[in-house]
Write a protein that holds these residues in place. Structure first.
Motif, short mmCIF file in Angstrom:
data_model
loop_
_atom_site.label_atom_id
_atom_site.label_comp_id
_atom_site.label_asym_id
_atom_site.label_seq_id
_atom_site.Cartn_x
_atom_site.Cartn_y
_atom_site.Cartn_z
N ILE A 1 0.84 -1.21 0.00
CA ILE A 1 0.00 0.00 0.00
C ILE A 1 0.87 1.25 0.00
CG2 ILE A 1 -1.73 1.31 1.28
CD1 ILE A 1 -2.76 -1.38 2.40
N ALA A 2 1.94 1.26 0.82
CA ALA A 2 2.83 2.41 0.87
C ALA A 2 3.50 2.65 -0.48
CB ALA A 2 3.90 2.20 1.94
N THR A 3 3.83 1.58 -1.19
CA THR A 3 4.41 1.71 -2.53
C THR A 3 3.42 2.35 -3.49
OG1 THR A 3 5.80 -0.24 -2.17
CG2 THR A 3 5.47 0.45 -4.44
N ALA A 4 2.16 1.93 -3.41
CA ALA A 4 1.14 2.52 -4.27
C ALA A 4 0.97 4.01 -4.00
CB ALA A 4 -0.19 1.78 -4.06
N TYR A 5 0.95 4.38 -2.72
CA TYR A 5 0.86 5.80 -2.37
C TYR A 5 2.08 6.58 -2.90
CZ TYR A 5 -3.16 5.89 0.85
OH TYR A 5 -4.42 5.87 1.40
N LEU A 6 3.25 5.98 -2.81
CA LEU A 6 4.47 6.64 -3.27
C LEU A 6 4.40 6.90 -4.78
CD1 LEU A 6 7.31 7.62 -2.45
CD2 LEU A 6 8.16 5.33 -3.00
N LYS A 7 3.97 5.91 -5.54
CA LYS A 7 3.83 6.08 -6.99
C LYS A 7 2.81 7.15 -7.32
CE LYS A 7 4.84 1.26 -8.29
NZ LYS A 7 4.24 0.06 -8.91
N LEU A 8 1.71 7.16 -6.57
CA LEU A 8 0.61 8.07 -6.86
C LEU A 8 0.94 9.51 -6.49
CD1 LEU A 8 -2.33 7.89 -7.92
CD2 LEU A 8 -3.07 7.75 -5.54
N LEU A 9 1.47 9.71 -5.29
CA LEU A 9 1.67 11.07 -4.77
C LEU A 9 3.06 11.63 -5.02
CD1 LEU A 9 -0.17 10.62 -1.36
CD2 LEU A 9 -1.05 11.73 -3.41
N PHE A 10 4.06 10.74 -5.12
CA PHE A 10 5.44 11.21 -5.29
C PHE A 10 6.14 10.43 -6.41
CE2 PHE A 10 4.25 11.61 -0.76
CZ PHE A 10 4.34 12.99 -0.62
N PRO A 11 5.61 10.48 -7.62
CA PRO A 11 6.23 9.72 -8.71
C PRO A 11 7.62 10.23 -9.08
CG PRO A 11 4.54 11.21 -9.56
CD PRO A 11 4.42 11.21 -8.07
N ASN A 12 7.96 11.45 -8.62
CA ASN A 12 9.27 12.04 -8.92
C ASN A 12 10.41 11.42 -8.11
OD1 ASN A 12 7.77 13.27 -6.79
ND2 ASN A 12 9.24 14.93 -6.67
N VAL A 13 10.09 10.62 -7.12
CA VAL A 13 11.13 9.99 -6.29
C VAL A 13 11.89 8.95 -7.10
CG1 VAL A 13 11.48 8.39 -4.37
CG2 VAL A 13 10.02 10.39 -4.07
N ARG A 14 13.21 9.10 -7.17
CA ARG A 14 14.04 8.16 -7.93
C ARG A 14 14.95 7.34 -7.03
NH1 ARG A 14 14.00 9.60 -13.46
NH2 ARG A 14 12.08 10.75 -13.81
N SER A 15 15.16 7.79 -5.80
CA SER A 15 16.00 7.05 -4.86
C SER A 15 15.54 7.36 -3.44
CB SER A 15 17.48 7.42 -5.02
OG SER A 15 17.73 8.71 -4.48
N ALA A 16 16.04 6.60 -2.48
CA ALA A 16 15.65 6.81 -1.09
C ALA A 16 16.04 8.21 -0.60
CB ALA A 16 16.30 5.74 -0.21
N ARG A 17 17.08 8.77 -1.17
CA ARG A 17 17.54 10.10 -0.75
C ARG A 17 16.60 11.21 -1.23
NH1 ARG A 17 22.73 10.21 1.27
NH2 ARG A 17 23.88 8.25 1.10
N ASP A 18 15.73 10.89 -2.18
CA ASP A 18 14.77 11.89 -2.67
C ASP A 18 13.57 12.04 -1.74
OD1 ASP A 18 16.33 12.24 -4.93
OD2 ASP A 18 15.19 10.79 -6.13
#
Length: 483
Positions: free
Chosen positions: A417-434
């Motif tokens: 579920i957290a992965t789905a939220y990440l894709k939906l709300l923060f698709p710009n994230v490319r690495s953990a440091r982002d």
């Protein structure tokens, strides 16, 4: 924000005026098809050329009741007829014969054919999914009674134009997210699925609505939503995306869902991103023991074996139901009104999260969009493509700290579920440091834990084995945030 949206997405933005009772309402078109027409026939200011649009609809979007007339034109007048519809292709293992069906018109594989030359020309587009939308051109191969064996008459596919004429630039979509604040991006997402962000009373309500589209963007995400009537469940799951399927209740059997041994045809789960089973309180699941066994295995592993047929799919299973107001309490037994399929903990444990439908406002005119928004067809294609991006799950695995002896299903549910939220709300994230740790906690991890907690509480009510057990306390590892 409208100017920013149009500048960033250019041609992928359309003007949606859903408050007006225009002829789109009468046509009952799904959002992705409506927006495709808006993009094709509206000018830069969102004004429609009604005459051209009407001519196109009359020509390419006939009613199902006109099918006999269409067949008459194809067979008796020897016309080539074009229709905008969905097409499903099949290849016979025994003969190698290539056939197709048009589900919306009841045309089956037994009545059709595709010539080798036509197949060679359009094969790549026709096999891109179990059902593909596009403009099909139909002709006729007449019967030949003098041949041995006799050759029956069949409707031929003579041409195909892809419904999606543009190329999806996923990297651009990811990067352009940086131009919007989180609050603005939430509003962009709501507009993309036809809702007016200004009609919601709080961000919490907005996010509750967006929870429904998590299965659009993450593979094999299994959810259940119990809610009051009139909150738009059927609309979101049945009209917004061409990649999912909403069943209309009734009887849901093994043959329909997974594999029909008599017809040797795959069921709903094959070729779709998600299967939403509507009005689940009223659904009859055929042989309940058989369905429970197959459903449990599929929801756990994405695989099933029926009569020697090995099936595999990435489709999530979504259960949708209306329950009495008095039962809308996560601390009480909310599954008491549901069929016996849901009265055993083994299946319920495989549901990753619970959507509290009573947190979503009942549909009203203020929630109907009237303004510029992302083209639903483009948006849902983006979400479909994001399903294949495994980098987000790798990031979630990297940053979530799982406590010792954590229940495996709880961990998988929260991470998925957290992965789905990440894709939906923060698709710009490319690495953990982002990742902004506070933002990830607020918008991804905590909501995922809350959704799983409700399932866990219901398990404790259904089965003494789960009583008193809670979801583990997940935390974030310390990874420097570069911003």
């Amino acid at each position: 924000m409208t100017e920013k949206l149009r500048d960033c997405f250019d041609e992928m933005v359309v003007y949606k005026d859903l408050k007006k009772s225009n002829f789109f309402s009468a046509l009952g078109l799904p959002s992705f098809l409506r927006d495709w027409l808006l993009k094709k026939f509206a000018d830069d200011e969102g004004n429609l050329d009604i005459d051209e649009l009407t001519d196109f609809i009359r020509t390419y979007l006939p009613n199902k009741e006109e099918w006999v007339r269409i067949k008459d034109r194809i067979i008796n007048d020897n016309e080539r007829v074009k229709l905008l519809t969905k097409i499903s292709v099949d290849i016979s293992i025994k003969t190698g014969e290539i056939t197709f069906s048009l589900p919306d018109f009841g045309l089956t594989n037994k009545e059709t054919m595709i010539d080798v030359s036509t197949w060679d020309q359009y094969r790549g587009e026709l096999i891109s999914g179990q059902e593909v939308w596009g403009v099909v051109e139909l002709g006729y191969r007449p019967p030949d009674d003098t041949a041995k064996p006799k050759i029956p008459g069949k409707i031929r596919l003579t041409g195909f134009t892809n419904f999606c004429p543009y190329t999806i630039d996923l990297d651009y979509y990811k990067d352009v997210r940086n131009e919007f604040t989180t609050s603005e991006w939430i509003d962009v997402l709501l507009g993309a699925i036809d809702y007016n962000a200004g009609g919601y009373e709080s961000e919490e309500q907005k996010l509750s609505m967006l929870t429904r589209i998590l299965p659009f963007v993450e593979k094999r995400l299994n959810l259940i939503e119990l809610a009051p009537k009139g909150t738009g469940k059927s609309y979101v799951f049945g009209h917004v995306s061409k990649y999912g399927l909403l069943t209309d209740g009734g009887k849901v059997t093994r043959a329909k869902m997974f594999y029909d041994t008599a017809r040797k045809t795959p069921g709903f789960v094959t070729g779709h991103d998600f299967i939403a089973i509507d009005e689940v309180k009223l659904v009859q699941f055929g042989d309940v023991n058989e369905m429970r066994s197959i459903m449990q295995g599929y929801m756990e592993y994405g695989q099933f074996n029926i009569g020697g047929y090995e099936g595999k799919s990435d489709a999530g299973i979504i259960f949708l139901g209306n329950i009495a107001q008095d039962n809308m309490d996560e601390w009480q037994n909310m599954f008491s009104e549901l069929p016996s399929l849901f009265q055993e903990s083994a299946l319920v444990d495989r549901i990753h999260g619970f959507i509290k439908g009573w947190d979503i406002p009942r549909m009203n005119d203020d929630l109907k969009l009237s303004g510029w928004a992302l083209n639903s067809e483009y948006f849902c294609t983006i979400l479909h493509e994001l399903r294949n991006d495994v980098s987000y799950r790798a990031i979630v695995d990297q940053i979530i700290d799982v406590p010792d002896r954590a229940d495996t299903r709880d961990t998988e549910a929260v991470k998925r579920i957290a992965t789905a939220y990440l894709k939906l709300l923060f698709p710009n994230v490319r690495s953990a440091r982002d990742i902004n740790p506070k933002g990830f906690q607020q918008y991804c991890l905590r909501p995922a834990v809350r959704m799983r907690k409700i399932i866990k509480r219901q398990l404790g009510i259904l089965d003494v084995e789960f009583k008193g057990k809670d979801v583990p306390s997940f935390s974030l590892k310390e990874i420097p945030y570069e911003n």
